[in-house]
Motif scaffolding. Structure first.
Motif, PDB file in Angstrom:
ATOM      1  N   ARG A  79      30.195  38.375  49.352  1.00 34.40           N
ATOM      2  CA  ARG A  79      31.534  37.801  49.394  1.00 34.40           C
ATOM      3  C   ARG A  79      31.587  36.601  48.473  1.00 34.40           C
ATOM      4  NH1 ARG A  79      32.613  35.662  55.346  1.00 34.40           N
ATOM      5  NH2 ARG A  79      32.196  37.893  55.723  1.00 34.40           N
ATOM      6  N   GLY A  80      32.802  36.314  47.998  1.00 30.28           N
ATOM      7  CA  GLY A  80      33.005  35.206  47.083  1.00 30.28           C
ATOM      8  C   GLY A  80      34.361  35.301  46.421  1.00 30.28           C
ATOM      9  N   PRO A  81      34.710  34.357  45.560  1.00 28.25           N
ATOM     10  CA  PRO A  81      36.006  34.400  44.879  1.00 28.25           C
ATOM     11  C   PRO A  81      36.067  35.591  43.933  1.00 28.25           C
ATOM     12  CG  PRO A  81      34.639  32.694  43.923  1.00 28.25           C
ATOM     13  CD  PRO A  81      33.903  33.189  45.128  1.00 28.25           C
ATOM     14  N   GLY A  82      37.261  36.167  43.776  1.00 31.32           N
ATOM     15  CA  GLY A  82      37.392  37.324  42.889  1.00 31.32           C
ATOM     16  C   GLY A  82      38.816  37.832  42.811  1.00 31.32           C
ATOM     17  N   LEU A  83      38.926  39.136  42.556  1.00 29.25           N
ATOM     18  CA  LEU A  83      40.225  39.795  42.358  1.00 29.25           C
ATOM     19  C   LEU A  83      40.298  41.085  43.164  1.00 29.25           C
ATOM     20  CD1 LEU A  83      40.602  39.557  38.468  1.00 29.25           C
ATOM     21  CD2 LEU A  83      41.661  38.044  40.163  1.00 29.25           C
ATOM     22  N   ALA A  84      41.536  41.534  43.405  1.00 29.89           N
ATOM     23  CA  ALA A  84      41.828  42.877  43.933  1.00 29.89           C
ATOM     24  C   ALA A  84      42.719  43.559  42.907  1.00 29.89           C
ATOM     25  CB  ALA A  84      42.508  42.788  45.284  1.00 29.89           C
ATOM     26  N   VAL A  85      42.185  44.579  42.218  1.00 28.34           N
ATOM     27  CA  VAL A  85      42.897  45.281  41.140  1.00 28.34           C
ATOM     28  C   VAL A  85      43.385  46.621  41.709  1.00 28.34           C
ATOM     29  CG1 VAL A  85      42.766  46.119  38.781  1.00 28.34           C
ATOM     30  CG2 VAL A  85      41.356  44.157  39.481  1.00 28.34           C
ATOM     31  N   ARG A  86      44.680  46.821  41.708  1.00 29.13           N
ATOM     32  CA  ARG A  86      45.280  48.031  42.302  1.00 29.13           C
ATOM     33  C   ARG A  86      45.852  48.919  41.196  1.00 29.13           C
ATOM     34  NH1 ARG A  86      47.190  49.577  47.337  1.00 29.13           N
ATOM     35  NH2 ARG A  86      49.031  50.941  47.343  1.00 29.13           N
ATOM     36  N   GLY A 112      44.463  58.453  45.509  1.00 32.33           N
ATOM     37  CA  GLY A 112      45.182  57.261  45.069  1.00 32.33           C
ATOM     38  C   GLY A 112      46.169  56.756  46.104  1.00 32.33           C
ATOM     39  N   PRO A 113      46.645  55.537  45.919  1.00 35.03           N
ATOM     40  CA  PRO A 113      46.252  54.594  44.866  1.00 35.03           C
ATOM     41  C   PRO A 113      44.856  54.005  45.111  1.00 35.03           C
ATOM     42  CG  PRO A 113      47.771  53.534  46.372  1.00 35.03           C
ATOM     43  CD  PRO A 113      47.683  54.958  46.831  1.00 35.03           C
ATOM     44  N   TYR A 114      44.276  53.460  44.010  1.00 30.57           N
ATOM     45  CA  TYR A 114      42.894  52.978  44.061  1.00 30.57           C
ATOM     46  C   TYR A 114      42.895  51.446  43.920  1.00 30.57           C
ATOM     47  CZ  TYR A 114      42.571  57.832  42.641  1.00 30.57           C
ATOM     48  OH  TYR A 114      42.752  59.192  42.548  1.00 30.57           O
ATOM     49  N   THR A 115      42.011  50.830  44.692  1.00 29.02           N
ATOM     50  CA  THR A 115      41.874  49.368  44.642  1.00 29.02           C
ATOM     51  C   THR A 115      40.416  49.014  44.375  1.00 29.02           C
ATOM     52  OG1 THR A 115      43.697  49.067  46.212  1.00 29.02           O
ATOM     53  CG2 THR A 115      42.208  47.203  45.864  1.00 29.02           C
ATOM     54  N   ILE A 116      40.204  48.235  43.310  1.00 29.76           N
ATOM     55  CA  ILE A 116      38.852  47.740  42.991  1.00 29.76           C
ATOM     56  C   ILE A 116      38.767  46.292  43.451  1.00 29.76           C
ATOM     57  CG2 ILE A 116      37.209  47.215  41.164  1.00 29.76           C
ATOM     58  CD1 ILE A 116      38.342  49.477  39.533  1.00 29.76           C
ATOM     59  N   THR A 117      37.852  46.032  44.371  1.00 33.78           N
ATOM     60  CA  THR A 117      37.593  44.668  44.829  1.00 33.78           C
ATOM     61  C   THR A 117      36.368  44.152  44.073  1.00 33.78           C
ATOM     62  OG1 THR A 117      38.454  45.221  47.022  1.00 33.78           O
ATOM     63  CG2 THR A 117      37.157  43.200  46.807  1.00 33.78           C
ATOM     64  N   VAL A 118      36.522  43.013  43.388  1.00 31.84           N
ATOM     65  CA  VAL A 118      35.473  42.511  42.505  1.00 31.84           C
ATOM     66  C   VAL A 118      35.252  41.035  42.773  1.00 31.84           C
ATOM     67  CG1 VAL A 118      37.190  42.131  40.688  1.00 31.84           C
ATOM     68  CG2 VAL A 118      34.772  42.230  40.096  1.00 31.84           C
ATOM     69  N   ILE A 119      33.981  40.600  42.711  1.00 31.36           N
ATOM     70  CA  ILE A 119      33.609  39.192  42.897  1.00 31.36           C
ATOM     71  C   ILE A 119      33.186  38.631  41.539  1.00 31.36           C
ATOM     72  CG2 ILE A 119      32.000  37.599  44.011  1.00 31.36           C
ATOM     73  CD1 ILE A 119      31.797  39.562  46.318  1.00 31.36           C
ATOM     74  N   GLY A 120      33.771  37.499  41.185  1.00 31.10           N
ATOM     75  CA  GLY A 120      33.478  36.843  39.910  1.00 31.10           C
ATOM     76  C   GLY A 120      34.508  35.767  39.633  1.00 31.10           C
ATOM     77  N   ASP A 121      34.567  35.294  38.399  1.00 28.82           N
ATOM     78  CA  ASP A 121      35.543  34.274  38.016  1.00 28.82           C
ATOM     79  C   ASP A 121      36.916  34.930  37.861  1.00 28.82           C
ATOM     80  OD1 ASP A 121      36.553  31.780  37.157  1.00 28.82           O
ATOM     81  OD2 ASP A 121      36.373  32.408  35.082  1.00 28.82           O
ATOM     82  N   PRO A 122      37.888  34.599  38.722  1.00 26.47           N
ATOM     83  CA  PRO A 122      39.176  35.303  38.686  1.00 26.47           C
ATOM     84  C   PRO A 122      39.905  35.180  37.352  1.00 26.47           C
ATOM     85  CG  PRO A 122      38.938  34.044  40.720  1.00 26.47           C
ATOM     86  CD  PRO A 122      37.819  33.626  39.821  1.00 26.47           C
ATOM     87  N   GLU A 123      39.961  34.010  36.789  1.00 26.44           N
ATOM     88  CA  GLU A 123      40.736  33.812  35.562  1.00 26.44           C
ATOM     89  C   GLU A 123      40.149  34.607  34.402  1.00 26.44           C
ATOM     90  OE1 GLU A 123      42.272  30.102  32.725  1.00 26.44           O
ATOM     91  OE2 GLU A 123      41.121  29.723  34.561  1.00 26.44           O
ATOM     92  N   SER A 166      48.263  46.184  39.083  1.00 26.03           N
ATOM     93  CA  SER A 166      48.576  44.861  39.618  1.00 26.03           C
ATOM     94  C   SER A 166      47.271  44.144  39.945  1.00 26.03           C
ATOM     95  CB  SER A 166      49.445  44.960  40.877  1.00 26.03           C
ATOM     96  OG  SER A 166      48.775  45.693  41.886  1.00 26.03           O
ATOM     97  N   VAL A 167      47.257  42.846  39.654  1.00 21.69           N
ATOM     98  CA  VAL A 167      46.051  42.029  39.844  1.00 21.69           C
ATOM     99  C   VAL A 167      46.388  40.913  40.813  1.00 21.69           C
ATOM    100  CG1 VAL A 167      44.288  40.626  38.725  1.00 21.69           C
ATOM    101  CG2 VAL A 167      45.281  42.569  37.502  1.00 21.69           C
ATOM    102  N   GLU A 168      45.578  40.759  41.855  1.00 25.64           N
ATOM    103  CA  GLU A 168      45.801  39.751  42.892  1.00 25.64           C
ATOM    104  C   GLU A 168      44.539  38.905  43.037  1.00 25.64           C
ATOM    105  OE1 GLU A 168      46.717  39.429  47.705  1.00 25.64           O
ATOM    106  OE2 GLU A 168      46.708  41.378  46.684  1.00 25.64           O
ATOM    107  N   ASP A 169      44.733  37.581  43.019  1.00 23.14           N
ATOM    108  CA  ASP A 169      43.600  36.671  43.205  1.00 23.14           C
ATOM    109  C   ASP A 169      43.190  36.639  44.668  1.00 23.14           C
ATOM    110  OD1 ASP A 169      43.877  36.177  40.553  1.00 23.14           O
ATOM    111  OD2 ASP A 169      44.433  34.057  40.734  1.00 23.14           O
ATOM    112  N   ARG A 170      41.894  36.532  44.906  1.00 27.32           N
ATOM    113  CA  ARG A 170      41.348  36.407  46.245  1.00 27.32           C
ATOM    114  C   ARG A 170      40.400  35.205  46.289  1.00 27.32           C
ATOM    115  NH1 ARG A 170      41.343  41.419  49.065  1.00 27.32           N
ATOM    116  NH2 ARG A 170      43.413  42.344  48.746  1.00 27.32           N
TER     117      ARG A 170
END
Length: 315
Positions: A185-192, A255-266, A290-294
């Motif tokens: 777990r950590g800061p990242g994005l949810a890409v849908r 679908g739809p598909y969501t990629i949850t990724v941990i890393g530098d959001p910006e 669509s890109v959502e910050d987490r």
């Protein structure tokens, strides 16, 4: 006119001869004449005495030129003069040698300190070179200090064993996250990815995964509309299934598909939205990204450990 005037015939009085004092004769045979000792008799100049027969040059000495101090000092005064002349000559020679030595040192230092390569370099380049060397020295010094600190901890008995255990645990956790065997777990994005008139192709998802890895993603998982999830690691593959199905490592996802990724959001968001990139390609197919910050993105899907058949660690 007086009688004295008549006797001279000049009309002037005749000079009277002074009366000489009576001088008794000196009984010594070599004594000077009494007339010579009289103050009224002009004396002859200083006499020169011939040099003694012991002198080879036969030079004469003027007694008038010899001062009483020289006569009193005798040979010691002459020796002192000769010693003074010797000391003066030695001082001059030492000064000349010191001057020659100093000149030689200056020439040698100037020759060794001159670098023809650096002499032809511009001042701006020299400043840049110096700055780079200084930065490199600081980085190397920090690395040395870190390694020395680790070495001290590893060699300090119980503290060293505890530090080694913590270091090994940390490395195992990092490798477990990369291999997909541990949650993260950590800061990242949810890409849908939402399909439009056409389904989202496998190569579009693979491009998105590659872009995220290049932007520094550390852990990823993909989920389908049916909430099924699959961990994405280095060996993960994507295939197009029948209809609106995406096959991930042999597991079908809808679908739809969501990629949850941990890393530098910006950084990762910028990589996905570059012109002509993944988002533009999906939108060109009629879909949407669509890109959502987490603040806290959780990657909980796990991958089974891989069994290595051929690779072995190098000891």
């Amino acid at each position: 006119m007086s009688d004295e005037h008549r006797e001279t015939g000049t009309g002037w009085p005749q000079p009277v001869e002074p009366v000489r004092p009576a001088v008794e004769p000196d009984p010594r045979p070599d004594a000077p004449d009494a007339d010579e000792l009289s103050p009224l008799v002009p004396q002859e100049g200083p006499r020169e005495q011939p040099a003694e027969s012991g002198d080879d040059d036969g030079a004469t000495v003027n007694l008038a030129e010899v001062s009483p101090a020289e006569v009193a000092d005798g040979p010691s005064a002459a020796g002192a003069g000769a010693a003074g002349r010797k000391v003066s000559s030695a001082a001059v020679m030492i000064a000349a040698l010191l001057a020659l030595l100093g000149f030689t040192l200056v020439v040698q230092l100037k020759t060794t300190s001159t670098d023809p390569t650096l002499a032809a370099t511009r001042q701006e380049d020299l400043v840049r070179i110096f700055s780079d060397l200084d930065s490199r020295e600081k980085r190397l010094q920090q690395d040395i200090e870190g390694l020395e600190d680790s070495q001290r901890q590893l060699r300090s008995g119980e503290q060293g064993r505890q530090a080694a255990l913590e270091e090994a645990t940390k490395r195992a956790d990092e490798l477990g996250i990369l291999a997909g065997t541990l949650s993260a777990r950590g800061p990242g994005l949810a890409v849908r990815f939402e399909p439009g008139g056409k389904p989202v192709r496998a190569d579009r998802v693979l491009d998105a995964v590659q872009e995220l890895r290049g932007a520094g993603a550390e852990a990823m998982q993909i989920s389908g509309g049916d909430r099924a999830s699959a961990r994405i690691i280095a060996s993960t593959y994507f295939l197009d299934g029948a209809g609106d199905v995406l096959v991930v490592d042999g597991r079908p996802l809808t679908g739809p598909y969501t990629i949850t990724v941990i890393g530098d959001p910006e950084t990762m968001r910028t990589a996905l939205n570059i012109p002509g990139g993944v988002a533009a390609s999906v939108r060109g197919d009629g879909g949407n990204v669509s890109v959502e910050d987490r603040e806290v993105a959780e990657v909980s899907a796990l991958h089974a450990p891989l069994k290595l058949e051929h690779a072995r660690p190098v000891s």
